[in-house]
Design a protein around this motif. Structure first.
Motif, mmCIF file in Angstrom:
data_model
loop_
_atom_site.group_PDB
_atom_site.id
_atom_site.type_symbol
_atom_site.label_atom_id
_atom_site.label_comp_id
_atom_site.label_asym_id
_atom_site.label_seq_id
_atom_site.Cartn_x
_atom_site.Cartn_y
_atom_site.Cartn_z
ATOM 1 N N GLU A 123 0.785 -1.288 -0.008
ATOM 2 C CA GLU A 123 0.128 -0.014 -0.070
ATOM 3 C C GLU A 123 0.910 1.127 -0.188
ATOM 4 N N ILE A 127 4.100 5.856 -2.743
ATOM 5 C CA ILE A 127 4.003 7.112 -2.013
ATOM 6 C C ILE A 127 5.354 7.857 -2.070
ATOM 7 N N PHE A 135 8.555 4.791 5.610
ATOM 8 C CA PHE A 135 7.748 3.808 5.984
ATOM 9 C C PHE A 135 7.710 2.484 5.214
ATOM 10 N N ALA B 4 -0.968 11.916 -1.006
ATOM 11 C CA ALA B 4 0.011 11.172 -0.499
ATOM 12 C C ALA B 4 0.176 10.968 1.135
ATOM 13 N N GLN B 7 -2.715 8.987 2.158
ATOM 14 C CA GLN B 7 -2.553 7.418 2.007
ATOM 15 C C GLN B 7 -1.354 6.727 3.095
ATOM 16 N N LEU B 8 -0.590 7.696 3.372
ATOM 17 C CA LEU B 8 0.351 7.272 4.333
ATOM 18 C C LEU B 8 -0.189 6.918 5.610
ATOM 19 N N ALA B 11 -2.070 3.733 5.510
ATOM 20 C CA ALA B 11 -1.216 2.860 5.817
ATOM 21 C C ALA B 11 -0.533 2.277 7.232
ATOM 22 N N ARG B 12 -0.423 3.526 7.742
ATOM 23 C CA ARG B 12 0.307 3.405 9.159
ATOM 24 C C ARG B 12 -0.475 3.071 10.228
#
Lengths: 172, 172
Positions: A123, A127, A135, B4, B7-8, B11-12
């Motif tokens: 995922e 990015i 990450f 971005a 999205q990060l 995911a995190r």
DNA sequence: ATCTGTTTTCAAATATTACTGAAAACTCGA
DNA sequence: TCGAGTTTTCAGTAATATTTGAAAACAGAT
């Protein structure tokens, strides 16, 4: 009851109690660990009722945890001819116990972790910020390591005990 | 907030949530695992309040689990000059994480087991019945194996990652 | 010495997990 | 098909573990 028998009973009770306590720290429920200890040190495979009586637990509890032990592969069901009820016999060979526990823990602890790490890495693949890349890298590294550990665990579990000992003595 | 960044964050958040769930199966409490995941993927070391806010947990909870992570050696306290409060930084190197966890689990899971087995073997040493001898042997075998496993864990934990990889590639 | 922001502690509240007891569902022999 | 012995299920209860919230302790700054 003879002196020797009493002493043995005391030692065995202690083993059962302590193994149960240990189980808790291992993330395994106390009763399951106690039953396992009981079966490992039983001269003859006990029945559900024997287990209930020895540990002073309910039928439901005994049943559930015996089934769970069978599901792990640590305990076998034995049927005696002419007897309707089931008896339970624990695997006593230490290397077999070890490989079973290793396999089971891998399945429960490692495989799902791998899955999570893979998905998170995927995922975050695209990015493009610095943080995103950091990450993604972290997930990738963790994933690769866990993958490696997983393979190693498989290899070791597949070995014969003698071979493992031999290898160990060679390396250390 | 940019695409971005969103999205990060997603995911995190997923990583934190899932790692927490995994922790449970590992016998580690959910919050501790979540905090660990949070810190491992934090660009900058967060403070207690940051952790409280991100995970929506109480101060006491955040504090207890941060301390526990520090006790494990998985997290370091960082003090910034001119700042009174503490920040927390997770170890990110996978091999170090592995050795720390291995050492800690050995200490908590293996060492006490050894102790129990040793005592039970000792107590049953002198019982002269067949059952007594069987019990004693079982304790001794288990004890010897756990001892062996314990030594192996020590050796592996003491290795450098490169050496471990090299060894693995040689053997498998 | 007092104030302020922060960390630490801990009893009480909450959430999670395990266990009981009893009933339902099997299984096999008669 | 019935009934005795046995296993399995599950709703309710008990036990355990975690989390909160608020107060106490602490550490500079003034």
């Amino acid at each position: 009851m003879s002196e020797a028998t009493q002493q043995l009973k005391a030692a065995r009770d202690e083993f059962v109690a302590q193994w149960g306590a240990l189980g808790t720290q291992w993330g395994i429920n106390r009763t399951m660990a106690q039953i396992h200890a009981l079966l490992m040190t039983a001269p003859e495979p006990p029945s559900t009722d024997d287990v209930m009586e020895e540990l002073q637990i309910s039928r439901g509890n005994a049943h559930t945890n015996l089934k769970e032990l069978v599901a792990w592969g640590l305990v076998r069901v034995v049927v005696r001819k002419g007897e309707r009820r089931e008896f339970f016999e624990a695997e006593k060979d230490v290397w077999k116990i070890f490989t079973i526990v290793a396999r089971e823990r891998k399945r429960r602890e490692i495989d799902p972790a791998l899955e999570v790490l893979r998905r998170c890495a995927e995922e975050s693949q695209s990015i493009e910020t610095a943080e995103g890349r950091a990450f993604h890298d972290q997930m990738k590294q963790l994933g690769e390591f866990v993958e490696f550990a997983s393979r190693m665990a498989d290899k070791v579990s597949a070995m014969k005990y003698g071979f493992a000992l031999q290898m160990a003595s060679k390396f250390f």
